[in-house]
Design a protein around this motif. Structure first.
Motif, PDB file in Angstrom:
ATOM      1  N   LYS A   1       7.153   5.686  20.724  1.00  0.00           N
ATOM      2  CA  LYS A   1       6.267   6.688  20.124  1.00  0.00           C
ATOM      3  C   LYS A   1       5.981   7.896  21.009  1.00  0.00           C
ATOM      4  O   LYS A   1       5.584   8.955  20.507  1.00  0.00           O
ATOM      5  N   ASP A   2       6.189   7.786  22.320  1.00  0.00           N
ATOM      6  CA  ASP A   2       5.840   8.885  23.218  1.00  0.00           C
ATOM      7  C   ASP A   2       6.995   9.850  23.461  1.00  0.00           C
ATOM      8  O   ASP A   2       6.823  10.848  24.178  1.00  0.00           O
ATOM      9  N   LYS A   3       8.162   9.559  22.886  1.00  0.00           N
ATOM     10  CA  LYS A   3       9.313  10.448  23.006  1.00  0.00           C
ATOM     11  C   LYS A   3       9.959  10.595  21.633  1.00  0.00           C
ATOM     12  O   LYS A   3       9.750   9.762  20.753  1.00  0.00           O
ATOM     13  N   PRO A   4      10.736  11.635  21.443  1.00  0.00           N
ATOM     14  CA  PRO A   4      11.441  11.716  20.155  1.00  0.00           C
ATOM     15  C   PRO A   4      12.398  10.537  20.006  1.00  0.00           C
ATOM     16  O   PRO A   4      13.065  10.148  20.974  1.00  0.00           O
ATOM     17  N   PHE A   5      12.435   9.962  18.808  1.00  0.00           N
ATOM     18  CA  PHE A   5      13.295   8.797  18.599  1.00  0.00           C
ATOM     19  C   PHE A   5      14.097   8.939  17.322  1.00  0.00           C
ATOM     20  O   PHE A   5      13.726   9.656  16.390  1.00  0.00           O
ATOM     21  N   PHE A   6      15.215   8.213  17.308  1.00  0.00           N
ATOM     22  CA  PHE A   6      16.064   8.091  16.127  1.00  0.00           C
ATOM     23  C   PHE A   6      16.190   6.610  15.805  1.00  0.00           C
ATOM     24  O   PHE A   6      16.685   5.826  16.615  1.00  0.00           O
TER      25      PHE A   6
ATOM     26  N   MET B   1       0.842  -1.190   0.000  1.00  0.00           N
ATOM     27  CA  MET B   1       0.000   0.000   0.000  1.00  0.00           C
ATOM     28  C   MET B   1       0.879   1.242   0.000  1.00  0.00           C
ATOM     29  O   MET B   1       1.831   1.336   0.756  1.00  0.00           O
ATOM     30  N   LEU B   2       0.565   2.231  -0.840  1.00  0.00           N
ATOM     31  CA  LEU B   2       1.331   3.451  -0.900  1.00  0.00           C
ATOM     32  C   LEU B   2       0.951   4.360   0.246  1.00  0.00           C
ATOM     33  O   LEU B   2      -0.205   4.490   0.620  1.00  0.00           O
ATOM     34  N   PHE B   3       1.965   5.034   0.815  1.00  0.00           N
ATOM     35  CA  PHE B   3       1.722   6.017   1.854  1.00  0.00           C
ATOM     36  C   PHE B   3       1.065   7.238   1.240  1.00  0.00           C
ATOM     37  O   PHE B   3       1.410   7.679   0.163  1.00  0.00           O
ATOM     38  N   LYS B   4       0.110   7.815   1.911  1.00  0.00           N
ATOM     39  CA  LYS B   4      -0.550   9.013   1.400  1.00  0.00           C
ATOM     40  C   LYS B   4      -0.527  10.077   2.481  1.00  0.00           C
ATOM     41  O   LYS B   4      -0.935   9.852   3.617  1.00  0.00           O
ATOM     42  N   ASN B   5      -0.046  11.286   2.138  1.00  0.00           N
ATOM     43  CA  ASN B   5      -0.016  12.377   3.104  1.00  0.00           C
ATOM     44  C   ASN B   5      -1.415  12.936   3.324  1.00  0.00           C
ATOM     45  O   ASN B   5      -2.167  13.187   2.371  1.00  0.00           O
ATOM     46  N   THR B   6      -1.745  13.141   4.564  1.00  0.00           N
ATOM     47  CA  THR B   6      -3.043  13.742   4.863  1.00  0.00           C
ATOM     48  C   THR B   6      -2.971  15.259   4.900  1.00  0.00           C
ATOM     49  O   THR B   6      -3.991  15.931   4.759  1.00  0.00           O
ATOM     50  N   HIS B   7      -1.770  15.813   5.081  1.00  0.00           N
ATOM     51  CA  HIS B   7      -1.707  17.262   5.247  1.00  0.00           C
ATOM     52  C   HIS B   7      -2.054  18.018   3.968  1.00  0.00           C
ATOM     53  O   HIS B   7      -2.454  19.168   4.020  1.00  0.00           O
TER      54      HIS B   7
ATOM     55  N   TRP C   1       9.013  -2.281  -0.293  1.00  0.00           N
ATOM     56  CA  TRP C   1       7.894  -2.613   0.602  1.00  0.00           C
ATOM     57  C   TRP C   1       8.212  -2.243   2.038  1.00  0.00           C
ATOM     58  O   TRP C   1       7.363  -1.731   2.767  1.00  0.00           O
ATOM     59  N   SER C   2       9.436  -2.484   2.452  1.00  0.00           N
ATOM     60  CA  SER C   2       9.822  -2.204   3.837  1.00  0.00           C
ATOM     61  C   SER C   2       9.694  -0.723   4.155  1.00  0.00           C
ATOM     62  O   SER C   2       9.295  -0.348   5.267  1.00  0.00           O
ATOM     63  N   VAL C   3      10.023   0.128   3.195  1.00  0.00           N
ATOM     64  CA  VAL C   3       9.874   1.571   3.398  1.00  0.00           C
ATOM     65  C   VAL C   3       8.398   1.921   3.577  1.00  0.00           C
ATOM     66  O   VAL C   3       8.027   2.727   4.446  1.00  0.00           O
ATOM     67  N   GLY C   4       7.553   1.302   2.776  1.00  0.00           N
ATOM     68  CA  GLY C   4       6.119   1.520   2.916  1.00  0.00           C
ATOM     69  C   GLY C   4       5.600   1.081   4.273  1.00  0.00           C
ATOM     70  O   GLY C   4       4.724   1.737   4.867  1.00  0.00           O
ATOM     71  N   GLN C   5       6.124  -0.032   4.796  1.00  0.00           N
ATOM     72  CA  GLN C   5       5.698  -0.522   6.103  1.00  0.00           C
ATOM     73  C   GLN C   5       6.042   0.476   7.207  1.00  0.00           C
ATOM     74  O   GLN C   5       5.236   0.723   8.117  1.00  0.00           O
ATOM     75  N   VAL C   6       7.216   1.039   7.150  1.00  0.00           N
ATOM     76  CA  VAL C   6       7.621   2.034   8.143  1.00  0.00           C
ATOM     77  C   VAL C   6       6.718   3.254   8.065  1.00  0.00           C
ATOM     78  O   VAL C   6       6.239   3.766   9.093  1.00  0.00           O
ATOM     79  N   ARG C   7       6.443   3.717   6.869  1.00  0.00           N
ATOM     80  CA  ARG C   7       5.614   4.923   6.720  1.00  0.00           C
ATOM     81  C   ARG C   7       4.179   4.663   7.180  1.00  0.00           C
ATOM     82  O   ARG C   7       3.540   5.534   7.797  1.00  0.00           O
ATOM     83  N   GLU C   8       3.660   3.494   6.877  1.00  0.00           N
ATOM     84  CA  GLU C   8       2.307   3.167   7.320  1.00  0.00           C
ATOM     85  C   GLU C   8       2.220   3.159   8.850  1.00  0.00           C
ATOM     86  O   GLU C   8       1.241   3.632   9.430  1.00  0.00           O
ATOM     87  N   LYS C   9       3.238   2.615   9.503  1.00  0.00           N
ATOM     88  CA  LYS C   9       3.230   2.581  10.964  1.00  0.00           C
ATOM     89  C   LYS C   9       3.318   4.000  11.542  1.00  0.00           C
ATOM     90  O   LYS C   9       2.612   4.323  12.515  1.00  0.00           O
ATOM     91  N   LEU C  10       4.124   4.834  10.957  1.00  0.00           N
ATOM     92  CA  LEU C  10       4.210   6.219  11.416  1.00  0.00           C
ATOM     93  C   LEU C  10       2.867   6.924  11.257  1.00  0.00           C
ATOM     94  O   LEU C  10       2.427   7.674  12.144  1.00  0.00           O
ATOM     95  N   GLU C  11       2.195   6.684  10.150  1.00  0.00           N
ATOM     96  CA  GLU C  11       0.883   7.277   9.912  1.00  0.00           C
ATOM     97  C   GLU C  11      -0.136   6.735  10.917  1.00  0.00           C
ATOM     98  O   GLU C  11      -0.927   7.501  11.500  1.00  0.00           O
ATOM     99  N   GLU C  12      -0.108   5.441  11.120  1.00  0.00           N
ATOM    100  CA  GLU C  12      -1.061   4.816  12.047  1.00  0.00           C
ATOM    101  C   GLU C  12      -0.939   5.396  13.449  1.00  0.00           C
ATOM    102  O   GLU C  12      -1.940   5.594  14.148  1.00  0.00           O
ATOM    103  N   LEU C  13       0.283   5.696  13.879  1.00  0.00           N
ATOM    104  CA  LEU C  13       0.525   6.207  15.224  1.00  0.00           C
ATOM    105  C   LEU C  13       0.430   7.723  15.311  1.00  0.00           C
ATOM    106  O   LEU C  13       0.655   8.296  16.388  1.00  0.00           O
ATOM    107  N   GLY C  14       0.109   8.372  14.197  1.00  0.00           N
ATOM    108  CA  GLY C  14       0.014   9.827  14.199  1.00  0.00           C
ATOM    109  C   GLY C  14       1.352  10.522  14.277  1.00  0.00           C
ATOM    110  O   GLY C  14       1.423  11.684  14.717  1.00  0.00           O
TER     111      GLY C  14
END
Length: 481
Positions: free
Chosen positions: A215-220, A1-7, A256-269
């Motif tokens: 997710k509750d603190k800034p992360f690298f 699934m492609l990541f889609k920006n909501t902004h 695909w792996s890049v998409g998975q990371v982006r989807e998780k970031l989107e899911e968590l806001g």
């Protein structure tokens, strides 16, 4: 699934509703008004060619997630690594410093008793001191002994391999030289691998766990894929999916792996306040034929300082801060990532001098004066200098595949032979990205300027090609036997 920006949608609605222009802040104001320090995901591929992404010209396989990433941010057309080999390239990325200055050369293996000096400051250490949770997933390759592992270099957690995935008993050219390939969690070996088909999937599962837990603190998050380095392995979900064969399948799984990371970031806001950077450590290992990537027509590949070896995809995304769909033609290098992140996050730069500079102005759509970048190989050979559209290559020996060689597609490499560049050559990369035409005679002032840059670098860091010592070299870390 492609990541889609909501902004994008929200921004359009705000315009239609006639919201006051005071809410349409500039990118500079947005940078200052971020609700918290941005999360950072640095994705570093292995042996991926400049031409391996659809947005960089690949047609044999599809990379929709990486293409979308480029569409959502800034894509560099002249983004470089300073060293076309694994360990040196990674040392430069993580410290913002040329690896030859740090006495890190080549690709460290299981026999190395040295690694990145703990006195050096990595991106992880810099950000950790500024309140970040730091995690690494993937290939480390900066020393496998205990004092040099990621958890000793600023990372709170580590899951992955200590060096390249071909450093195992099944290596096609040096069978049984390497011990079993160890998989680490933090400082403990939790498995030894005889099959790597699930490696990319496992990396992503670990990366997503880290994001969820942080997710509750800034992360690298430093996600350093083992693919597309040989030996190539792919999970069943991508086996046979590309038109090209195994390499294409592997590229699709990395995408695909890049998409998975982006989807998780989107899911968590978290997507709106996360910087994503994507690049690779060096160009394709061309001797592996069908198991190697694409240079996009650039000259030579991994293990050389021609652009096929050191020019890489470079993509930077930060919604509402970096422009979308911008193509940046000015040159930059992986050594610039650390100081750029320092400026964005307000982190303290390392105490020891670094070589990179912040390229935040370029990422914000502004101008930035060009600076010289240097390409090194072997044991501290200054082989090239890049300055804007110009590149000067100095006399040196380099490896190449003989013309007419029948390439293989079975994971067995063909043999290189060595060529000698007898005279320095100047190339105008804006019209000659393939480095075919020496224009030194027509541009004596440029030749003089680039030679001056090179002489300054030789005095600073040395140069084995001219027997220059260098005044500002530092030592690697070493465990005495």
């Amino acid at each position: 699934m492609l990541f889609k920006n909501t902004h994008r949608f929200l921004f359009t609605i705000s315009i239609l509703a006639g919201i006051s222009s005071c809410q349409s802040n500039s990118k500079e104001e947005n940078l200052q008004e971020s609700p918290s320090k941005p999360n950072i995901v640095l994705i570093f591929a292995d042996d991926m060619g400049y031409g391996d992404l659809g947005v960089y010209g690949a047609t044999q396989w599809k990379t929709p997630n990486l293409d979308q990433l480029a569409s959502d941010g800034v894509r560099f057309t002249q983004f470089y690594v300073p060293h076309a080999v694994c360990s040196a390239s990674r040392a430069a990325l993580l410290t913002g410093t040329y690896a030859n200055r740090l006495e890190i050369f080549g690709a460290l293996d299981h026999s190395a008793n040295h690694g990145l000096n703990p006195e050096e400051t990595t991106i992880a250490e810099m950000l950790k001191a500024n309140g970040y949770i730091t995690g690494m997933v993937g290939k480390w390759h900066l020393g496998h002994l205990a004092p040099f592992l990621p958890t000793k270099q600023g990372f709170d957690s580590f899951y992955g391999l200590p060096y390249s995935n071909d450093m195992w008993p099944l290596h096609p050219e040096v069978k049984d030289y390497y011990p079993p390939l160890p998989l680490y969690r933090n400082t403990a070996v939790i498995d030894t691998l005889d099959d790597q088909s699930m490696l990319t999937t496992n990396y992503i599962e670990e990366a997503i766990k880290f994001i969820e837990q942080s997710k509750d603190k800034p992360f690298f998050l430093y996600l350093a894929h083992s693919m597309t380095h040989v030996p190539l392995y792919v999970s069943d979900k991508f086996k046979g999916k590309s038109e090209q064969g195994l390499y294409g399948d592997v590229m699709m799984e990395v995408d695909w792996s890049v998409g998975q990371v982006r989807e998780k970031l989107e899911e968590l806001g978290l997507a709106e306040n996360t910087i994503i950077i994507f690049t690779s450590d060096n160009g394709p290992w061309l001797s592996y034929g069908g198991h190697a990537g694409l240079t996009g027509g650039l000259r030579e590949g991994k293990g050389t300082s021609w652009d096929g070896g050191i020019r890489e995809p470079g993509i930077f995304v930060w919604p509402n801060h970096f422009p979308e769909g911008k193509v940046e033609n000015q040159s930059a290098m992986t050594i610039d990532i650390l100081p750029t992140l320092a400026e964005i996050t307000g982190s303290k730069l390392p105490d020891l001098p670094i070589d990179g500079r912040s390229i935040l102005p370029l990422l914000e759509g502004k101008e930035l004066e060009p600076k010289p970048y240097f390409a090194y190989y072997n044991r501290n050979e200054l082989q090239a200098v890049i300055y804007g559209k110009w590149k000067m290559v100095f006399p040196h020996a380099y490896r190449s595949i003989p013309e007419g060689t029948e390439m293989r597609n079975d994971g067995i490499p063909v043999k290189y032979h060595m060529l000698n560049l007898e005279n320095a050559a100047l190339f105008d990369l804006s019209v000659d990205p393939n480095e075919t035409t020496d224009v030194s005679a027509k541009n004596p002032e440029i030749v003089a300027k680039l030679n001056q840059f090179a002489d300054e670098a030789r005095a600073d860091m040395g140069d084995a090609l001219t027997d220059s010592e260098g005044n500002n070299l530092r030592k690697h870390g070493r465990v005495e036997e």
